[in-house]
Write a protein that holds these residues in place. Sequence first.
Motif, short mmCIF file in Angstrom:
data_model
loop_
_atom_site.label_atom_id
_atom_site.label_comp_id
_atom_site.label_asym_id
_atom_site.label_seq_id
_atom_site.Cartn_x
_atom_site.Cartn_y
_atom_site.Cartn_z
N GLY A 35 0.83 -1.20 0.00
CA GLY A 35 0.00 0.00 0.00
C GLY A 35 0.87 1.25 0.00
O GLY A 35 2.10 1.17 -0.12
N PRO A 36 0.25 2.41 0.16
CA PRO A 36 1.03 3.67 0.14
C PRO A 36 2.13 3.73 1.18
O PRO A 36 3.21 4.26 0.92
CB PRO A 36 -0.05 4.73 0.41
N ARG B 254 5.07 6.45 9.74
CA ARG B 254 6.27 7.23 9.98
C ARG B 254 7.33 6.39 10.70
O ARG B 254 8.53 6.55 10.46
CB ARG B 254 5.92 8.47 10.80
N ALA B 255 6.87 5.49 11.57
CA ALA B 255 7.81 4.62 12.27
C ALA B 255 8.51 3.67 11.30
O ALA B 255 9.72 3.43 11.40
CB ALA B 255 7.08 3.81 13.34
N TYR B 256 7.75 3.14 10.35
CA TYR B 256 8.36 2.29 9.33
C TYR B 256 9.40 3.07 8.52
O TYR B 256 10.48 2.56 8.21
CB TYR B 256 7.29 1.73 8.39
N GLN C 195 6.27 14.35 3.97
CA GLN C 195 5.38 14.24 5.12
C GLN C 195 3.95 14.62 4.74
O GLN C 195 2.99 14.00 5.19
CB GLN C 195 5.87 15.14 6.25
N ALA C 196 3.81 15.66 3.90
CA ALA C 196 2.48 16.04 3.44
C ALA C 196 1.87 14.93 2.58
O ALA C 196 0.66 14.67 2.65
CB ALA C 196 2.56 17.34 2.64
N LEU C 197 2.71 14.28 1.80
CA LEU C 197 2.23 13.16 0.98
C LEU C 197 1.77 12.02 1.87
O LEU C 197 0.73 11.39 1.62
CB LEU C 197 3.35 12.70 0.04
N LEU C 198 2.54 11.73 2.92
CA LEU C 198 2.14 10.68 3.87
C LEU C 198 0.77 11.00 4.46
O LEU C 198 -0.10 10.12 4.55
CB LEU C 198 3.20 10.58 4.97
#
Length: 408
Positions: free
Chosen positions: A10-11, A137-139, A121-124
């Motif tokens: 996934g994303p 973010r941890a991954y 980060q915005a994409l996340l």
Amino acid sequence: MLRKLLPPAGPSRGLAVAQLTNAIGDGAYYVCSVLYFTRIVGLTPTQVGLGLTVGWTLGTLASVPLGHLADRRGPRGVAVALAAATAIAVAAFALVRSFPAFLVVACIYTICQCGLVAARQALLAGVVDAAGRTKARAYMQSTANAGIAVGAVIGGVALQFDTESAYLIAFALDAATFLAAALVLRRLPRVPAVAKAGKGEPVLVVLRDRPYAVLTALNSVLMLYMPLLSVVLPLWVVGHTGAPRWMVSVLMVINTVAVVLFQVSVANRVHDLAGAVRIVRLSGLFLLAACVVFAFSSGNQAAWVAAVVLAAGAVLQVAGEMMLASGYWEISFGLAVEGKQGQYQGFFGSGIAVARTLGPLALTALVIDGGAVGWLVLGGLFLAAALATGPAVAWARRSRPVPSEQAV
């Protein structure tokens, strides 16, 4: 092993793969870049330090505008463009033969890097739902550490050869990994751009968000663990303890391996703002404990005793680091205004850059010159910033709509 480092398909996996890819190149670059510029190009260490300081300062200032650009134009396209621009900047280092040229390229490189962090980060935030952002973010953090470790080995090979060709191969690898990361990011879902600010509405809303600014400042204080690990501890081990010099490498290995193996598990404990505040408070206690233990490593102890004490401090420090990261990822995303994640993440990241820039000088004066007392003062500072996070989050919640179940 690689499957365990990556999230399910996934994303989130795409973001982690992109992070892993360019982290490998960064690891090689970080290890050998300074020696390339001094030994091959002929710059002085002072020139290199000045160029990088100016570059990272400009990058910090550019984070918010570039994050805003990601909001307005769509974070995927901006992230892809900045990753490609970073690759070009790295390749351009091979053409540098003077300090002015180095300064220009270093500024372009650091501005693109800082902007890329904000856009990514915005994409996340756009492709992962709110409940999964901290884990994603941890991954990314876990894979970044793994990638940097692999890249550092490659950079070490270049150092061993110590030739212009070997260094340029390392630079080429870094440029290629950023291009590869751009291709991976391009395959992620498109995130719609947000509408232009209305009449009378400030363009950069984050600059007027005082609670978020306070949280960014508190995180900057807590992020002083970064120069503590990379600058202060090596100086402390060599100059103030009886431990063997190779303990510097052992402490770095403890940190890297722990983050790769356990960061995701720690992040799984954080599901909302209340949980984030609790784990940040706990991180302050662990960082305080680490400082106390490090203070006891000095003196005329046997080498093995000093080594054991230092290792114990490193374990406490990395535990606090992982808790801190998990808590503040949730806070930084959860308190950002909807549709403004780019500029908010850019602003939050600028606080981390401040810690990296000012931390080495401040911590060297405090700990190396202050000894055990300096360690205790630093530990108290960590705890105070961690405890202040709760009231700051509560203040931020009162100034924006946040689901009631996240009450702190």
